[in-house]
Structure formats: C-alpha cells, structure tokens
Design an enzyme around this catalytic site. Structure first.
Site, short mmCIF file in Angstrom:
data_model
loop_
_atom_site.label_atom_id
_atom_site.label_comp_id
_atom_site.label_asym_id
_atom_site.label_seq_id
_atom_site.Cartn_x
_atom_site.Cartn_y
_atom_site.Cartn_z
N LYS A 191 0.88 -1.18 0.00
CA LYS A 191 0.00 0.00 0.00
C LYS A 191 0.91 1.22 0.00
O LYS A 191 1.44 1.63 1.03
CB LYS A 191 -0.87 -0.03 1.27
CG LYS A 191 -2.22 0.65 1.15
CD LYS A 191 -2.18 2.11 0.79
CE LYS A 191 -1.89 3.02 1.96
NZ LYS A 191 -1.66 4.43 1.57
N GLU A 266 9.89 2.11 10.70
CA GLU A 266 10.90 3.13 10.47
C GLU A 266 10.18 4.47 10.49
O GLU A 266 9.39 4.77 9.58
CB GLU A 266 11.60 2.90 9.13
CG GLU A 266 12.51 1.70 9.20
CD GLU A 266 13.22 1.40 7.91
OE1 GLU A 266 13.10 2.18 6.96
OE2 GLU A 266 13.90 0.37 7.86
N CYS A 300 14.04 11.10 6.36
CA CYS A 300 13.99 10.74 7.78
C CYS A 300 15.34 10.89 8.45
O CYS A 300 15.43 11.20 9.62
CB CYS A 300 13.50 9.31 7.92
SG CYS A 300 14.47 8.14 6.97
N GLU A 397 9.60 17.28 14.28
CA GLU A 397 10.12 16.94 12.94
C GLU A 397 9.42 17.83 11.91
O GLU A 397 8.22 17.71 11.70
CB GLU A 397 9.86 15.47 12.63
CG GLU A 397 10.47 15.04 11.30
CD GLU A 397 10.10 13.63 10.89
OE1 GLU A 397 8.92 13.26 10.98
OE2 GLU A 397 11.00 12.89 10.45
P1 NAD Z 1 2.45 8.81 7.13
O1 NAD Z 1 2.67 8.09 8.41
O2 NAD Z 1 1.46 9.90 7.08
O3 NAD Z 1 2.04 7.79 5.97
C1 NAD Z 1 2.84 6.67 5.64
C2 NAD Z 1 1.95 5.59 5.06
O4 NAD Z 1 1.07 5.12 6.06
C3 NAD Z 1 1.08 6.04 3.89
O5 NAD Z 1 1.05 5.02 2.91
C4 NAD Z 1 -0.29 6.20 4.55
O6 NAD Z 1 -1.36 6.03 3.65
C5 NAD Z 1 -0.25 5.08 5.57
N1 NAD Z 1 -1.18 5.22 6.69
C6 NAD Z 1 -1.63 6.36 7.26
N2 NAD Z 1 -2.48 6.08 8.25
C7 NAD Z 1 -2.56 4.72 8.34
C8 NAD Z 1 -3.28 3.82 9.17
N3 NAD Z 1 -4.09 4.25 10.14
N4 NAD Z 1 -3.13 2.49 8.98
C9 NAD Z 1 -2.30 2.04 8.01
N5 NAD Z 1 -1.62 2.85 7.17
C10 NAD Z 1 -1.74 4.18 7.34
O7 NAD Z 1 3.91 9.32 6.70
P2 NAD Z 1 4.29 10.26 5.47
O8 NAD Z 1 3.86 11.65 5.81
O9 NAD Z 1 3.82 9.63 4.22
O10 NAD Z 1 5.89 10.15 5.48
C11 NAD Z 1 6.75 11.00 6.19
C12 NAD Z 1 7.19 10.36 7.51
O11 NAD Z 1 7.90 9.14 7.23
C13 NAD Z 1 8.18 11.22 8.28
O12 NAD Z 1 7.83 11.22 9.63
C14 NAD Z 1 9.52 10.51 8.07
O13 NAD Z 1 10.49 10.75 9.06
C15 NAD Z 1 9.09 9.10 8.02
N6 NAD Z 1 10.12 8.27 7.36
C16 NAD Z 1 10.92 7.46 8.14
C17 NAD Z 1 11.94 6.71 7.55
C18 NAD Z 1 12.86 5.85 8.39
O14 NAD Z 1 13.59 5.05 7.82
N7 NAD Z 1 12.87 5.98 9.70
C19 NAD Z 1 12.13 6.75 6.17
C20 NAD Z 1 11.29 7.59 5.42
C21 NAD Z 1 10.28 8.32 6.03
#
Ligand code: NAD
Length: 503
Positions: A191, A266, A300, A397
């Site tokens: 997804k 992550e 990230c 962040e």
């Molecule tokens: P997000 O958490 O909003 O969304 C990530 C994914 O989760 C999307 O596909 C979204 O549709 C899905 N999602 C949202 N709510 C959900 C739920 N209730 N159940 C299941 N899936 C759900 O994150 P974002 O805004 O897309 O990405 C940015 C974030 O990702 C930042 O906080 C960044 O630091 C983090 N990130 C971390 C790493 C790492 O390796 N630690 C790498 C890349 C990004």
C-alpha cells in the site's frame, strides 16, 4: 531546447498512458480498478496540475489482494532459491532499463530534484541485486549440539506480509522493503502513499514483466485510514513493514493488536549533526548542508538540528548562511536544481507554519523563511539561528529544508542536547578527537551514527532507530530476521532416558 524542455517532453511521453487510463491496482497479476469504482487524484507539486486519477482501494480490495498473496505463498516459498534469485535480478535489470522513466515520474509526483532521483532509481536496482544474492542462504541456520540432541535451526518465511510506504523517496523505499520480503520467500501486499503513487505502479509492473508469478506482489492504492488500516488488521497478513510518521506507527500497532501482528517501524527523526571545534570544518559544513537540504529535507535521516561549538559558531554560521542563500530552488526536472517543491499543500502548510513558530519561539530566521513563487509548493531553504533545544523548532520533525542551529560550550552539553528529543534515528559527529568520538557515539541515543561523514548507506549494515524513531532493524540479514520465523528441530542422537510417567 534546454535540458529542462527535453526532460519535460520525455516525461509527457511516459505519463500519457496514466493520463488516459489512470493508475490501477495490481491484484493476482491483473490490473484492476477498485470494484467500488472509487478513484482519487494525484497532483504534481510543481504546478498543482492533475497527473491522473488513481484507483482508491478499500477493505474489499485489500481482502482480494491478501487472498491472492495467500494463494501464491506456498509455491513462492517452495520455489528453489536460485530461481527466486534469477527473478529478482531480472527485476533489477528492468529497473536499470527504465531508470530514466522512473526518475522523471518520481520527480513530477514528489517534487524531488532529478539530480538525486536518477541515483535513487539505480539504488532501487541495487537493493534487488543485494537481496537476490542473499536469497539462497536465507534459510540457513545453526547446529547446536547438546549431549543427547542434535539441535538444528532453520528460518522459514513468515507468510504474506503488508508493506506500507510513505511519500518521500517512495521508489527507493519500496524496493528496500519489498526486495528482502521476496528474497525471504514471502508474498506481498503493498500500500503506497496516496501522495506519490506513480513509481509504485511502475515497480509492480516491472516485477511482473520480470516473471514474478501472479499474486506474489499485489499493489493496492488508497488512503491510510481505509486500505492501510485493513491491511494492518487482516488476519492472513503476518507482518507489517511500515515506514512513516511516528504517530501512524502507534496507530498501526493498535490496529494490529487483535491479530498479534509482527511489526517493523521506520519512523520520524530530529537528528543532530554535532560539530566540535577540532573538526575539519569545511567538510562538516558540506555534510551539514547536504544532509538537511538535499531531497528537499524530506528525509527521515536528515540532520535537522545543527549543534555547533561556541568557539567556532560565528564563523561556521556565517559561511552556512551564505551557502544556504545560494542553494538553487527550481523545477525538479532542471538538472541544475538543488531543491524542488514540497510534496503537497498539506505538507507545505505544515513546513511554512514553522516560520511563524520560530519567530514566536524567539529564534532568528537567518536564511529563507518564505515561499518561492505563487504556483507549486516551493519554499526557500531556511536556517533558524539563536535557537535553544527546548524550542518547538528544535523538538518537532519539520520534514522540509529547514535547519535549526543551536550552540553548545562543551562535550557534556552537546551530548545532553543531542539526546534531548523524543527521537533517535541518526546522529552525525564531527571531531578529530578519536577518544571523544568513541565516548560520544557510546552515549548518543540513536540507531545509526556517522563520524566525520554524511549518511552513506552500506547495504549489509543495520538500518533503524530507537525511541520514537522506530522498532526493529532492516538491512543485511536483519531484514530476513523480520520476514522469517526461526524454527528449531531437535534430533535425538541416542536413546537418552525419558522420564516414564505412569509406568
Ligand atoms: P504517514 O505516516 O502519514 O504515511 C505513511 C503511510 O502510512 C502512507 O502510505 C499512509 O497512507 C499510511 N497510513 C496512514 N495512516 C494509516 C493507518 N491508520 N493504517 C495504516 N496505514 C496508514 O507518513 P508520510 O507523511 O507519508 O511520510 C513521512 C514520515 O515518514 C516522516 O515522519 C519521516 O520521518 C518518516 N520516514 C521514516 C523513515 C525511516 O527510515 N525511519 C524513512 C522515510 C520516512
């Protein structure tokens, strides 16, 4: 024709089919719309134009994809690893062949600059090659002899897994999660993030073109609270590999509790780059700038807090300010561009809100702090100085090209500041004092630390964070630990005495 014009013309060629038929899901090897007929739109952050409609999968689509993944699992699990390796290498070959298309689409969908995305596409291919070559040894275990038993361990794939990815560098991150799952013998329901669906579709197509059997890799687009939620709750999905925000990770943990889901998270970061006065300050400056302003700061592992020693702070910050003001913001398909637009209006509003927060907090906006143009989600690279670690801009962040600089007097203070955050993903230390580097890295609360270097990823090393930055590690064998179960079998080596009850 400029390079930009050429790239736009090429992009338009690649987008034509998406504009005509939209992005469909891929379930059981078939391209399908959501049976509900629902779609959502994806827009480019460059000019806010519609790219194409996208199938909006819901719980029913996730159920169908999971059924396909479940049916495909036994044959994929039992396929000789050398054959699996061949297919994964073919996926890598096709990624390389289509690297330009992937990079152009990723830039248009996410706003990332082409100079970085062309490399990210090739990194995606490397991820497949790395795990392809590890596939034949994935099941290996140990032989642990005891006086009466030959104890053998082996690893078996856990089953169908869910992979949920964010919008930042979505192509690279998807390959990073899916390649080890397939190498381990798991089947996948992916997804992707709703803000950046283009390259996830291309990647899934490539996998099928490479000969991956139907149902092994299923793609369901949709929103987190619909498709994503169902995936985390589905009883036949044995594990969830998730990359995204910390608060979403927390939600997924709750959603997966009833089915005792194994999770790997992550999550976010507020990573410090700590510069001591004995460091090579020119290299430290290059690295500090690269680690927060490349990839639009939507990264990230970005070094979003600069901790700079008092004795060199004035000179360092003066040079930093000049360089930040010089960073080229522009069209992501222009090869000279260093920063493109932020992903989406929602995110743009969040990032720019911190310009006001900085002022309220009492910090100085030494560079940037404003929008660029009035179309698209462009912001000027921003530097906050005169900040303290208790300010909101030092704790939250921001996830954009925004750096908060904080001064420290000595090593103890630097360590206290570095650890004073809810996050613990990465840390970057600049010093030429080896003993200090050892002391500091021992005490720093972070999953990954680089000394006198920017983040240079080596695929066999563990990747992940502590505190609110994540749970678990991937990379190298750690990915297999997540996607596989350990199994132990004890063979009696003789006729040892067995306690005889009721004899
Ligand atoms: P997000 O958490 O909003 O969304 C990530 C994914 O989760 C999307 O596909 C979204 O549709 C899905 N999602 C949202 N709510 C959900 C739920 N209730 N159940 C299941 N899936 C759900 O994150 P974002 O805004 O897309 O990405 C940015 C974030 O990702 C930042 O906080 C960044 O630091 C983090 N990130 C971390 C790493 C790492 O390796 N630690 C790498 C890349 C990004």
């Amino acid at each position: 024709m400029t390079d930009l014009d050429t790239n736009i013309a090429k992009l338009n060629g690649h987008l034509e089919r998406f504009r005509t038929s939209g992005i469909q899901n891929l379930i059981g090897g078939e391209s399908v719309d959501a049976p509900s007929g629902a779609r959502f739109e994806t827009h480019s952050p460059v000019d806010e134009s519609l790219i194409c409609p996208v199938a909006r999968g819901n719980a029913a689509d996730i159920d169908a994809a999971t059924e396909a993944a479940k049916n495909a699992f036994p044959a994929w699990r039992d396929m000789p690893a050398l054959e699996r390796r061949k297919i994964l290498h073919r996926i890598a070959d096709l990624i390389v062949e289509r690297a330009e298309e992937i990079a152009l689409c990723e830039c248009w969908d996410t706003g990332q600059a082409l100079r970085f995305m062309s490399k990210a596409a090739l990194r995606g291919a490397e991820n497949f090659r790395f795990f392809a070559d590890k596939a034949p040894a994935a099941r290996d275990g140990q032989n642990l002899q005891s006086p009466t038993l030959m104890n053998v361990t082996t690893r078996v794939p856990i089953g169908p897994v869910g992979v949920i990815t964010p919008w930042n560098t979505p192509f690279m991150l998807s390959t990073w999660k899916i390649a080890p799952a397939l190498a381990a013998g798991c089947t996948v329901v992916h997804k992707p993030a709703e803000f950046s669906p283009l390259t996830a579709r291309i990647l899934a197509e490539i996998a099928h073109e490479a000969g991956l059997p139907a149902g092994v890799w299923n793609l369901v687009n949709g929103f987190g609270e619909e498709a994503g939620k169902r995936l985390t709750e589905h009883p036949d999905i044995k594990a969830i590999a998730f990359v995204g925000e910390s608060k979403t990770g927390s939600m997924i943990m709750k959603q997966g509790a009833d089915t005792l889901k194994r999770v790997h998270f992550e999550l976010g970061g507020k990573n410090p780059v700590v510069v001591f006065d004995d460091a090579d300050l020119d290299r430290a400056l290059d690295a500090a700038i690269f680690m927060i302003y490349s990839l639009n700061g939507e990264r990230c592992t970005s070094s979003s807090r600069l901790l700079i020693q008092d004795s060199v702070a004035d000179a360092f910050l003066a040079k930093l300010t000049a360089r930040v003001n010089n960073i080229r913001v522009g069209h992501p398909l222009d090869p000279t561009t260093e920063i493109g637009p932020l992903i989406h209006k929602v995110h743009f509003d969040k990032v720019t809100s911190y310009f006001e927060t900085a002022k309220t907090d009492g910090a100085t906006i030494a560079a940037g702090g404003e929008r660029v143009g009035d179309t698209g989600w462009f912001v000027r690279p921003t530097l906050f100085t005169d900040a303290t670690n208790d300010m909101t801009i030092a704790q939250e962040e921001i996830f954009g090209p925004v750096l908060t600089a904080i001064r420290f007097s000595d090593e103890n203070e630097a360590l206290t500041l570095a650890n004073d955050t809810q996050y613990g993903l990465t840390g970057y230390i600049w010093t030429n004092d080896l003993t200090r580097a050892l002391r500091f890295t021992n005490a720093l609360e972070a999953g990954m630390i680089w000394v006198n270097s920017e983040n240079v990823r080596h695929l066999p090393t563990p990747f992940g964070g502590v505190k609110a930055s994540g749970i678990g590690r991937d990379g190298g064998d750690w990915s297999f630990e997540f996607y596989m179960e350990q199994k132990h079998v004890g063979f009696a080596t003789g006729q040892h005495s067995i306690p005889r009850l009721g004899a």
